[in-house]
Scaffold this motif. Structure first.
Motif, PDB file in Angstrom:
ATOM      1  N   MET A 174       0.826  -1.216   0.000  1.00 48.47           N
ATOM      2  CA  MET A 174       0.000   0.000   0.000  1.00 48.47           C
ATOM      3  C   MET A 174       0.854   1.257   0.000  1.00 48.47           C
ATOM      4  N   VAL A 175       1.841   1.296   0.885  1.00 44.26           N
ATOM      5  CA  VAL A 175       2.649   2.511   0.998  1.00 44.26           C
ATOM      6  C   VAL A 175       3.512   2.698  -0.246  1.00 44.26           C
ATOM      7  N   VAL A 226      -5.729   5.801   5.823  1.00 48.34           N
ATOM      8  CA  VAL A 226      -5.636   4.634   6.685  1.00 48.34           C
ATOM      9  C   VAL A 226      -5.160   3.443   5.876  1.00 48.34           C
ATOM     10  N   LEU A 227      -4.066   2.842   6.318  1.00 49.99           N
ATOM     11  CA  LEU A 227      -3.531   1.634   5.699  1.00 49.99           C
ATOM     12  C   LEU A 227      -3.934   0.477   6.600  1.00 49.99           C
ATOM     13  N   PRO A 228      -5.014  -0.231   6.257  1.00 52.68           N
ATOM     14  CA  PRO A 228      -5.531  -1.277   7.136  1.00 52.68           C
ATOM     15  C   PRO A 228      -4.738  -2.573   7.026  1.00 52.68           C
ATOM     16  N   ALA A 229      -4.925  -3.405   8.020  1.00 48.08           N
ATOM     17  CA  ALA A 229      -4.396  -4.762   7.956  1.00 48.08           C
ATOM     18  C   ALA A 229      -5.347  -5.630   7.154  1.00 48.08           C
ATOM     19  N   ALA A 230      -4.870  -6.784   6.736  1.00 55.94           N
ATOM     20  CA  ALA A 230      -5.724  -7.731   6.023  1.00 55.94           C
ATOM     21  C   ALA A 230      -6.771  -8.300   6.974  1.00 55.94           C
ATOM     22  N   ALA A 231      -7.839  -8.806   6.401  1.00 60.43           N
ATOM     23  CA  ALA A 231      -8.877  -9.479   7.173  1.00 60.43           C
ATOM     24  C   ALA A 231      -8.714 -10.981   6.992  1.00 60.43           C
ATOM     25  N   TYR A 232      -9.122 -11.746   7.995  1.00 58.26           N
ATOM     26  CA  TYR A 232      -9.077 -13.197   7.855  1.00 58.26           C
ATOM     27  C   TYR A 232     -10.071 -13.645   6.784  1.00 58.26           C
ATOM     28  N   ALA A 233      -9.622 -14.525   5.921  1.00 58.88           N
ATOM     29  CA  ALA A 233     -10.472 -14.962   4.817  1.00 58.88           C
ATOM     30  C   ALA A 233     -11.605 -15.863   5.279  1.00 58.88           C
ATOM     31  N   THR A 234     -11.361 -16.653   6.295  1.00 61.14           N
ATOM     32  CA  THR A 234     -12.375 -17.605   6.749  1.00 61.14           C
ATOM     33  C   THR A 234     -13.165 -17.049   7.916  1.00 61.14           C
ATOM     34  N   PRO A 235     -14.505 -17.176   7.900  1.00 58.35           N
ATOM     35  CA  PRO A 235     -15.313 -16.711   9.020  1.00 58.35           C
ATOM     36  C   PRO A 235     -15.357 -17.716  10.158  1.00 58.35           C
ATOM     37  N   LEU A 236     -14.790 -18.927   9.955  1.00 62.45           N
ATOM     38  CA  LEU A 236     -14.847 -19.963  10.973  1.00 62.45           C
ATOM     39  C   LEU A 236     -13.920 -19.620  12.136  1.00 62.45           C
ATOM     40  N   LEU A 237     -14.317 -20.026  13.332  1.00 65.64           N
ATOM     41  CA  LEU A 237     -13.479 -19.805  14.498  1.00 65.64           C
ATOM     42  C   LEU A 237     -12.223 -20.659  14.400  1.00 65.64           C
ATOM     43  N   PRO A 238     -11.071 -20.071  14.662  1.00 64.71           N
ATOM     44  CA  PRO A 238      -9.837 -20.841  14.610  1.00 64.71           C
ATOM     45  C   PRO A 238      -9.664 -21.674  15.882  1.00 64.71           C
ATOM     46  N   LEU A 283       0.185 -11.167   0.220  1.00 63.14           N
ATOM     47  CA  LEU A 283      -0.455  -9.999   0.828  1.00 63.14           C
ATOM     48  C   LEU A 283       0.226  -8.695   0.413  1.00 63.14           C
ATOM     49  N   ILE A 284       1.533  -8.712   0.343  1.00 60.11           N
ATOM     50  CA  ILE A 284       2.259  -7.510  -0.099  1.00 60.11           C
ATOM     51  C   ILE A 284       1.871  -7.159  -1.532  1.00 60.11           C
ATOM     52  N   ASP A 285       1.882  -8.162  -2.404  1.00 64.45           N
ATOM     53  CA  ASP A 285       1.538  -7.926  -3.808  1.00 64.45           C
ATOM     54  C   ASP A 285       0.087  -7.455  -3.956  1.00 64.45           C
ATOM     55  N   GLU A 286      -0.825  -8.088  -3.209  1.00 63.44           N
ATOM     56  CA  GLU A 286      -2.231  -7.703  -3.278  1.00 63.44           C
ATOM     57  C   GLU A 286      -2.450  -6.316  -2.688  1.00 63.44           C
ATOM     58  N   GLY A 287      -1.711  -5.984  -1.623  1.00 63.36           N
ATOM     59  CA  GLY A 287      -1.820  -4.652  -1.036  1.00 63.36           C
ATOM     60  C   GLY A 287      -1.477  -3.578  -2.054  1.00 63.36           C
ATOM     61  N   TYR A 288      -0.414  -3.827  -2.827  1.00 65.82           N
ATOM     62  CA  TYR A 288      -0.034  -2.868  -3.874  1.00 65.82           C
ATOM     63  C   TYR A 288      -1.083  -2.800  -4.970  1.00 65.82           C
ATOM     64  N   ARG A 289      -1.524  -3.951  -5.448  1.00 68.36           N
ATOM     65  CA  ARG A 289      -2.478  -3.975  -6.563  1.00 68.36           C
ATOM     66  C   ARG A 289      -3.785  -3.270  -6.198  1.00 68.36           C
ATOM     67  N   ALA A 340      -3.139   0.572  -5.751  1.00 66.49           N
ATOM     68  CA  ALA A 340      -2.912   1.242  -7.034  1.00 66.49           C
ATOM     69  C   ALA A 340      -4.214   1.387  -7.798  1.00 66.49           C
ATOM     70  N   GLY A 341      -5.045   0.352  -7.790  1.00 62.69           N
ATOM     71  CA  GLY A 341      -6.336   0.442  -8.459  1.00 62.69           C
ATOM     72  C   GLY A 341      -7.243   1.471  -7.811  1.00 62.69           C
ATOM     73  N   TRP A 342      -7.227   1.519  -6.481  1.00 63.15           N
ATOM     74  CA  TRP A 342      -8.040   2.505  -5.760  1.00 63.15           C
ATOM     75  C   TRP A 342      -7.581   3.925  -6.077  1.00 63.15           C
ATOM     76  N   LEU A 343      -6.279   4.148  -6.077  1.00 60.74           N
ATOM     77  CA  LEU A 343      -5.736   5.476  -6.364  1.00 60.74           C
ATOM     78  C   LEU A 343      -6.060   5.921  -7.783  1.00 60.74           C
ATOM     79  N   ALA A 344      -6.061   4.978  -8.722  1.00 59.96           N
ATOM     80  CA  ALA A 344      -6.376   5.317 -10.095  1.00 59.96           C
ATOM     81  C   ALA A 344      -7.805   5.827 -10.238  1.00 59.96           C
ATOM     82  N   GLY A 345      -8.667   5.439  -9.324  1.00 61.36           N
ATOM     83  CA  GLY A 345     -10.045   5.893  -9.339  1.00 61.36           C
ATOM     84  C   GLY A 345     -10.299   7.112  -8.483  1.00 61.36           C
TER      85      GLY A 345
END
Length: 289
Positions: free
Chosen positions: A38-39, A202-214, A266-272, A275-280
């Motif tokens: 993101m940064v 705000v640069l958020p953290a990722a969210a857990y993909a699964t809704p199941l309790l770990p 996660l790093i790669d997805e954070g950038y992608r 970048a897409g959000w900023l372009a909009g």
């Protein structure tokens, strides 16, 4: 909005300008990895903050970025993240678990591995040596109040901000016992505004993909605390006085905040996503101040 009286600073803020931009880094352990991408996207778009502030793992990213906000600095930070493994953050052992059971250390694992990791980060010895003004949020154990640290030695401040309760022992700093900054201000947008920020990203953290309790104590504690902190973060974002831009965050397949197997993606997805959000967002200010 009147901020709580217990929001204190170790020193006077470094003169924010009339229109001041802040990057706010959320905590989250291994889930903070997308912030590196993101940064990088924010910097590539010409956005430079006047100050950065972060909690827990977000504080590590904030201070490292503020120390060297160049391409080389971002490359160094990304290299650290891509090399991380659980043993560098939470080296569980029979000895550490026995010590925790006996109540001798106040945490499940020794702080030595975390200290070694933070010491190896590309950051200055003291917080006031960063290129961009940097602030670290910890939580005062006695009161539960957020404490914004802005000077003094960098390593103890970051260790205090990352001292996840139960996992690590509290850190004593300035006569106070401190724990993870995410406990009191996981998304420190109000603290950024108290330091003079008029626009926050705000640069958020990722969210857990699964809704199941770990399963397991650390994943369960992290997931339960995360639900509480998410509600507090929504409240704080709603209470912000100035514009708040929240970047999109990816989902993570990690099972706990000390699970780093998903870091590279996660790093790669954070950038992608950033970048897409900023372009909009063509009307965003491209520079601080």
């Amino acid at each position: 909005m009147v901020l709580p009286d217990n929001l204190r600073h170790f020193r006077k803020a470094r003169g924010p300008r009339a229109r001041s931009v802040a990057f706010v880094f959320q905590g989250g352990g291994s889930l903070a990895a997308p912030q590196v991408g993101m940064v990088r996207a924010l910097a590539a778009a010409g956005l430079r903050p006047d100050l950065v502030i972060g909690s827990s793992a977000g504080a590590l990213n904030a201070v490292a970025f503020a120390s060297d906000p160049t391409q080389a600095g971002l490359d160094a930070l990304e290299a650290v993240w891509r090399s991380l493994a659980r043993r560098q953050v939470a080296p569980f052992s029979a000895r550490s678990l026995l010590a925790a059971a006996a109540g001798r250390d106040g945490g499940l694992v020794s702080q030595s591995a975390l200290r070694a990791l933070i010491t190896g980060l590309p950051v200055p010895r003291t917080l006031d040596g960063t290129t961009i003004a940097a602030y670290v949020v910890a939580t005062e154990l006695a009161s539960g109040a957020p404490l914004v640290i802005s000077d003094g030695e960098t390593v103890p401040a970051l260790m205090a901000s990352c001292a996840f309760p139960g996992l690590y022992a509290p850190v004593e700093l300035g006569g106070r016992r401190l724990v993870d900054g995410g406990v009191s201000a996981d998304v420190p947008v109000l603290q950024a505004e108290s330091l003079g920020a008029s626009v926050t990203y705000v640069l958020p953290a990722a969210a857990y993909a699964t809704p199941l309790l770990p399963s397991g104590p650390i994943p369960l504690a992290s997931r339960a605390l995360g639900q509480v902190l998410a509600a507090v973060a929504r409240r704080d974002l709603a209470a912000a006085r100035g514009p708040v831009h929240v970047l999109p965050a990816p989902d993570s397949a990690a099972h706990s905040p000390v699970d780093f197997h998903d870091t590279a993606r996660l790093i790669d997805e954070g950038y992608r996503l950033a970048a897409g959000w900023l372009a909009g967002q063509p009307l965003l200010d491209r520079v601080g101040g």
